[in-house]
Design an enzyme around this catalytic site. Structure first.
Site, PDB file in Angstrom:
ATOM      1  N   HIS A 166     -90.622  31.543  29.625  1.00 25.99           N
ATOM      2  CA  HIS A 166     -91.924  30.912  29.370  1.00 25.99           C
ATOM      3  C   HIS A 166     -91.824  29.787  28.332  1.00 25.99           C
ATOM      4  CE1 HIS A 166     -93.462  34.435  31.458  1.00 25.99           C
ATOM      5  NE2 HIS A 166     -94.591  33.762  31.612  1.00 25.99           N
ATOM      6  N   TYR A 207    -104.309  29.017  28.044  1.00 24.01           N
ATOM      7  CA  TYR A 207    -103.690  30.188  28.648  1.00 24.01           C
ATOM      8  C   TYR A 207    -102.675  30.748  27.665  1.00 24.01           C
ATOM      9  CZ  TYR A 207    -101.702  32.875  32.628  1.00 24.01           C
ATOM     10  OH  TYR A 207    -101.282  33.851  33.487  1.00 24.01           O
ATOM     11  N   TRP A 256     -92.516  31.414  41.277  1.00 20.75           N
ATOM     12  CA  TRP A 256     -92.514  31.923  39.904  1.00 20.75           C
ATOM     13  C   TRP A 256     -92.496  33.454  39.905  1.00 20.75           C
ATOM     14  CZ3 TRP A 256     -91.526  30.183  35.218  1.00 20.75           C
ATOM     15  CH2 TRP A 256     -91.915  30.940  34.122  1.00 20.75           C
ATOM     16  N   TRP A 257     -93.323  34.051  40.749  1.00 21.78           N
ATOM     17  CA  TRP A 257     -93.341  35.512  40.830  1.00 21.78           C
ATOM     18  C   TRP A 257     -91.954  36.056  41.177  1.00 21.78           C
ATOM     19  CZ3 TRP A 257     -98.212  36.343  44.349  1.00 21.78           C
ATOM     20  CH2 TRP A 257     -99.379  36.130  43.597  1.00 21.78           C
TER      21      TRP A 257
END
Length: 97
Positions: free
Chosen positions: A15, A34, A69-70
């Site tokens: 991240h 976020y 991304w998942w």
């Protein structure tokens, strides 16, 4: 959501920063401010995002970059069969504006 025990550093590394294409997709779908917080005692993650519209937020899950991304994150956190992160909703019990 949660992070697999022992994978916290890798989760944070992935991240820092997130893929630019993913950041652009989030912004294009009306996501602002976020943040994801980690509780090291329980391995739980708490995500907070300000969104412009619930439908636009939900549409992110259908984008190619989100699905990639998942899959990219699947080895550091529990995932569903569709590769989405296992998560549960929280019920708001207090709010002050």
């Amino acid at each position: 959501m949660s992070v697999n025990p022992g994978r916290e550093a890798e989760y944070e590394k992935r991240h820092s920063p997130i893929w630019p294409e993913l950041a652009e997709t989030l912004s294009a779908h009306g996501v602002h401010n976020y943040s994801i917080f980690h509780d090291s005692a329980t391995h739980q993650l708490f995500a907070y995002a300000e969104i412009e519209d619930e439908a636009r937020w939900n549409a992110i899950a259908q984008t190619d970059v989100c699905r990639r991304w998942w899959r990219h994150m699947g080895d550091v956190m529990p995932s569903n069969p569709d590769s989405s992160p296992v998560s549960s909703g929280l019920r708001e019990v207090f709010h002050l504006q």
